[in-house]
Design an enzyme around this catalytic site. Sequence first.
Site, PDB file in Angstrom:
ATOM      1  N   ILE A 165      -9.294  -9.178   4.458  1.00 37.53           N
ATOM      2  CA  ILE A 165     -10.666  -8.767   4.099  1.00 37.53           C
ATOM      3  C   ILE A 165     -10.685  -8.354   2.624  1.00 37.53           C
ATOM      4  O   ILE A 165      -9.907  -7.497   2.224  1.00 37.53           O
ATOM      5  CB  ILE A 165     -11.138  -7.566   4.952  1.00 37.53           C
ATOM      6  CG1 ILE A 165     -10.972  -7.852   6.438  1.00 37.53           C
ATOM      7  CG2 ILE A 165     -12.572  -7.196   4.610  1.00 37.53           C
ATOM      8  CD1 ILE A 165     -11.286  -6.648   7.332  1.00 37.53           C
ATOM      9  N   LYS A 167       0.821  -1.231   0.000  1.00 41.24           N
ATOM     10  CA  LYS A 167       0.000   0.000   0.000  1.00 41.24           C
ATOM     11  C   LYS A 167       0.839   1.257   0.000  1.00 41.24           C
ATOM     12  O   LYS A 167       0.429   2.295  -0.541  1.00 41.24           O
ATOM     13  CB  LYS A 167      -0.976  -0.001   1.173  1.00 41.24           C
ATOM     14  CG  LYS A 167      -0.336  -0.217   2.537  1.00 41.24           C
ATOM     15  CD  LYS A 167      -0.231  -1.679   2.889  1.00 41.24           C
ATOM     16  CE  LYS A 167       0.652  -1.890   4.090  1.00 41.24           C
ATOM     17  NZ  LYS A 167       0.465  -3.137   4.756  1.00 41.24           N
ATOM     18  N   GLU A 199       4.743  -3.046  10.121  1.00 39.78           N
ATOM     19  CA  GLU A 199       5.585  -2.817   8.954  1.00 39.78           C
ATOM     20  C   GLU A 199       7.050  -2.920   9.359  1.00 39.78           C
ATOM     21  O   GLU A 199       7.388  -2.797  10.547  1.00 39.78           O
ATOM     22  CB  GLU A 199       5.313  -1.409   8.393  1.00 39.78           C
ATOM     23  CG  GLU A 199       3.913  -1.222   7.878  1.00 39.78           C
ATOM     24  CD  GLU A 199       3.564  -2.205   6.761  1.00 39.78           C
ATOM     25  OE1 GLU A 199       4.241  -2.222   5.730  1.00 39.78           O
ATOM     26  OE2 GLU A 199       2.613  -2.986   6.949  1.00 39.78           O
ATOM     27  N   LYS A 203      -3.807   3.177   3.113  1.00 38.67           N
ATOM     28  CA  LYS A 203      -4.952   2.307   2.808  1.00 38.67           C
ATOM     29  C   LYS A 203      -6.228   3.119   2.568  1.00 38.67           C
ATOM     30  O   LYS A 203      -6.976   2.842   1.634  1.00 38.67           O
ATOM     31  CB  LYS A 203      -5.163   1.325   3.960  1.00 38.67           C
ATOM     32  CG  LYS A 203      -4.019   0.326   4.100  1.00 38.67           C
ATOM     33  CD  LYS A 203      -4.095  -0.382   5.437  1.00 38.67           C
ATOM     34  CE  LYS A 203      -3.023  -1.439   5.594  1.00 38.67           C
ATOM     35  NZ  LYS A 203      -2.906  -1.926   6.965  1.00 38.67           N
TER      36      LYS A 203
HETATM   37  P1  NAP Z   1       8.946  -8.749   5.386  1.00 38.59           P
HETATM   38  O1  NAP Z   1       8.597  -9.852   6.314  1.00 38.59           O
HETATM   39  O2  NAP Z   1       9.876  -7.693   5.841  1.00 38.59           O
HETATM   40  O3  NAP Z   1       9.528  -9.429   4.046  1.00 38.59           O
HETATM   41  C1  NAP Z   1      10.123  -8.664   3.033  1.00 38.59           C
HETATM   42  C2  NAP Z   1      10.789  -9.635   2.052  1.00 38.59           C
HETATM   43  O4  NAP Z   1      11.331  -8.872   0.977  1.00 38.59           O
HETATM   44  C3  NAP Z   1      11.957 -10.417   2.672  1.00 38.59           C
HETATM   45  O5  NAP Z   1      11.938 -11.740   2.190  1.00 38.59           O
HETATM   46  C4  NAP Z   1      13.175  -9.690   2.138  1.00 38.59           C
HETATM   47  O6  NAP Z   1      14.309 -10.524   1.978  1.00 38.59           O
HETATM   48  C5  NAP Z   1      12.678  -9.274   0.770  1.00 38.59           C
HETATM   49  N1  NAP Z   1      13.436  -8.163   0.213  1.00 38.59           N
HETATM   50  C6  NAP Z   1      13.667  -6.960   0.759  1.00 38.59           C
HETATM   51  N2  NAP Z   1      14.425  -6.209  -0.057  1.00 38.59           N
HETATM   52  C7  NAP Z   1      14.679  -6.977  -1.143  1.00 38.59           C
HETATM   53  C8  NAP Z   1      15.392  -6.774  -2.347  1.00 38.59           C
HETATM   54  N3  NAP Z   1      16.020  -5.629  -2.606  1.00 38.59           N
HETATM   55  N4  NAP Z   1      15.439  -7.766  -3.253  1.00 38.59           N
HETATM   56  C9  NAP Z   1      14.801  -8.944  -3.017  1.00 38.59           C
HETATM   57  N5  NAP Z   1      14.092  -9.197  -1.901  1.00 38.59           N
HETATM   58  C10 NAP Z   1      14.040  -8.220  -0.983  1.00 38.59           C
HETATM   59  O7  NAP Z   1       7.626  -7.992   4.884  1.00 38.59           O
HETATM   60  P2  NAP Z   1       6.130  -8.532   4.921  1.00 38.59           P
HETATM   61  O8  NAP Z   1       5.543  -8.285   6.263  1.00 38.59           O
HETATM   62  O9  NAP Z   1       6.034  -9.872   4.318  1.00 38.59           O
HETATM   63  O10 NAP Z   1       5.434  -7.454   3.962  1.00 38.59           O
HETATM   64  C11 NAP Z   1       5.596  -7.521   2.567  1.00 38.59           C
HETATM   65  C12 NAP Z   1       4.641  -6.521   1.911  1.00 38.59           C
HETATM   66  O11 NAP Z   1       3.306  -6.861   2.252  1.00 38.59           O
HETATM   67  C13 NAP Z   1       4.818  -5.067   2.364  1.00 38.59           C
HETATM   68  O12 NAP Z   1       4.539  -4.215   1.290  1.00 38.59           O
HETATM   69  C14 NAP Z   1       3.772  -4.906   3.446  1.00 38.59           C
HETATM   70  O13 NAP Z   1       3.343  -3.569   3.595  1.00 38.59           O
HETATM   71  C15 NAP Z   1       2.673  -5.753   2.866  1.00 38.59           C
HETATM   72  N6  NAP Z   1       1.711  -6.264   3.845  1.00 38.59           N
HETATM   73  C16 NAP Z   1       2.156  -6.872   4.971  1.00 38.59           C
HETATM   74  C17 NAP Z   1       1.235  -7.381   5.872  1.00 38.59           C
HETATM   75  C18 NAP Z   1       1.661  -8.055   7.142  1.00 38.59           C
HETATM   76  O14 NAP Z   1       0.796  -8.307   7.982  1.00 38.59           O
HETATM   77  N7  NAP Z   1       2.929  -8.368   7.316  1.00 38.59           N
HETATM   78  C19 NAP Z   1      -0.137  -7.260   5.599  1.00 38.59           C
HETATM   79  C20 NAP Z   1      -0.561  -6.622   4.436  1.00 38.59           C
HETATM   80  C21 NAP Z   1       0.378  -6.129   3.556  1.00 38.59           C
HETATM   81  P3  NAP Z   1      15.017 -11.211   3.251  1.00 38.59           P
HETATM   82  O15 NAP Z   1      14.058 -12.279   3.676  1.00 38.59           O
HETATM   83  O16 NAP Z   1      16.268 -11.761   2.701  1.00 38.59           O
HETATM   84  O17 NAP Z   1      15.203 -10.127   4.259  1.00 38.59           O
HETATM   85  N1  HSE Z   2       1.297  -3.245   9.301  1.00 37.50           N
HETATM   86  C1  HSE Z   2       0.012  -3.455   8.739  1.00 37.50           C
HETATM   87  C2  HSE Z   2      -1.013  -3.441   9.851  1.00 37.50           C
HETATM   88  C3  HSE Z   2      -0.025  -4.766   8.013  1.00 37.50           C
HETATM   89  O1  HSE Z   2      -0.630  -3.526  11.026  1.00 37.50           O
HETATM   90  O2  HSE Z   2      -2.194  -3.324   9.559  1.00 37.50           O
HETATM   91  C4  HSE Z   2      -1.305  -4.991   7.242  1.00 37.50           C
HETATM   92  O3  HSE Z   2      -1.404  -4.092   6.186  1.00 37.50           O
END
Ligand code: NAP
Ligand code: HSE
Length: 453
Positions: free
Chosen positions: A137, A106, A191, A206
């Site tokens: 959702i 987002k 995040e 969002k």
């Molecule tokens: P995360 O756990 O920090 O994972 C990020 C991933 O991206 C890691 O595997 C990291 O590699 C990889 N990465 C970072 N920089 C990179 C690069 N330059 N080249 C290749 N890979 C790279 O993040 P996440 O929580 O999964 O969130 C991912 C996305 O989903 C974000 O945009 C977040 O806003 C969104 N999101 C998250 C949630 C949530 O609840 N977590 C919910 C909705 C949306 P390494 O593993 O090697 O560090």
């Molecule tokens: N950091 C975000 C939250 C993840 O707490 O809602 C889901 O977008």
Amino acid sequence: MMQQVNIGLVGAGTVGGALYKALTERADVLAARLGVRLAITRIAVRDLGKARSAGYPNALLTNDWKAVVHDPDIHLVVELMGGTTTAREVVLAALGHGKPVVTANKALLSAHGEDLFAVARANRANLYYEASVAGGIPIIKVIRESLVGNRIQSIRGIVNGTCNYILTRMKLEGADFPDVLADAQRLGYAEADPTLDVDGHDAAHKIGILASLAHGFWVRPEQVHVEGIRHITRLDIQSAAQLGYTIKLLGVVKSAKASAPKPASASSRRRSSSQPGILVAVYPALVRNDHVLASVNHAFNAIAVRGDMVGETLFYGRGAGGEPTASSVFSDLADAALDLRHDSHERVPPFVAHASGAIRVVPIDDVTSRYYVRLSVVDRPGVFARIAAVLAKAGIGISSIIQPEGHGGATVPVILMLHDASHTALSKAISQIKRLSAVRDTPTVIRVENTDD
Ligand code: NAP
Ligand code: HSE
């Protein structure tokens, strides 16, 4: 006809890992449902040396995202790395190759969405983003497709799981803010930079996306009024409860009247006076305990959408965490896979200007609200009279006052519930109150949400 969609995954952390695991477990069921197999065939991460529990075969992993995106065998790119710089390059490169992209990012959409959707259109490749708002959702599809016949009158939602988790535990357990934030990080809700959560920016990304979908023009990030939850204390939460309210961080899109600017010409005068407005904002608010949003707890999100035909609707579920978010990524993967299989990219277009030019985003200054105000004052005669005099001069009425007992010490808290006032009028009055010699610390000001408007 395409039998298998090869997916290049860029980012395999909380969400990417959950997606990979789930797809591995249910590839056959999905293939049977969709008539086409989904397979993650390449994965880019940042650090190849990191221990990973998702069980990726080493041969799939690379630390070069370009090797994934430019691979001619990759049909579809899933961007789950986060951030707005490299992620933008990843999405642009994939779309430039005519490859559809699924993202949960987002922050990226908020900063660059207008351009990215234009590039997607130009390349006849869709950009899918169900997971970008409210985790599990399916709210994007609801607003873009299911409610397409409605004029959306208001959206009011809890759209940040981390803040809701923090506020819930502060209320139910009297927990401290930093401890609960650490738990939210450990559970994968926050995040990578948790200030995005607690300062309201993630919710602003969002609600900006939802406002844009609902009103058919791109709401720029700087048009969203943003307040976070750092200043909320346990005392605020307890006092709100005593008054019959729960404090929630809300994302809000609602009609708002703007006082007409002073236009230079007669034609612009006509234009500005006829334009309806919307407020797009994120702020902590006191929500009445009998409203459903007040009982949405922990990392759950809920979004109340009011349409002119459908009336009130409510969407509830897990708003953060790997599996719920991956569930929304699957929804996009299914659409994208079927689009690829049938060589179609026609979906309800995301931001067709059905309202562009007719509606404008108004600043919060003129928007009125009731307010909760907590002051820290020296406990001596006449203090309250001086505070009341400032409010009376500003034309702001007081509806109730609490001075909790048992606060021995140099200062005592005073909690005021105020009648409707504009943001500007209230801010002016608060800065005068702050200058009174008996008032210590910065006053805490929280809106009281009127869920009927
Ligand atoms: P995360 O756990 O920090 O994972 C990020 C991933 O991206 C890691 O595997 C990291 O590699 C990889 N990465 C970072 N920089 C990179 C690069 N330059 N080249 C290749 N890979 C790279 O993040 P996440 O929580 O999964 O969130 C991912 C996305 O989903 C974000 O945009 C977040 O806003 C969104 N999101 C998250 C949630 C949530 O609840 N977590 C919910 C909705 C949306 P390494 O593993 O090697 O560090
Ligand atoms: N950091 C975000 C939250 C993840 O707490 O809602 C889901 O977008």
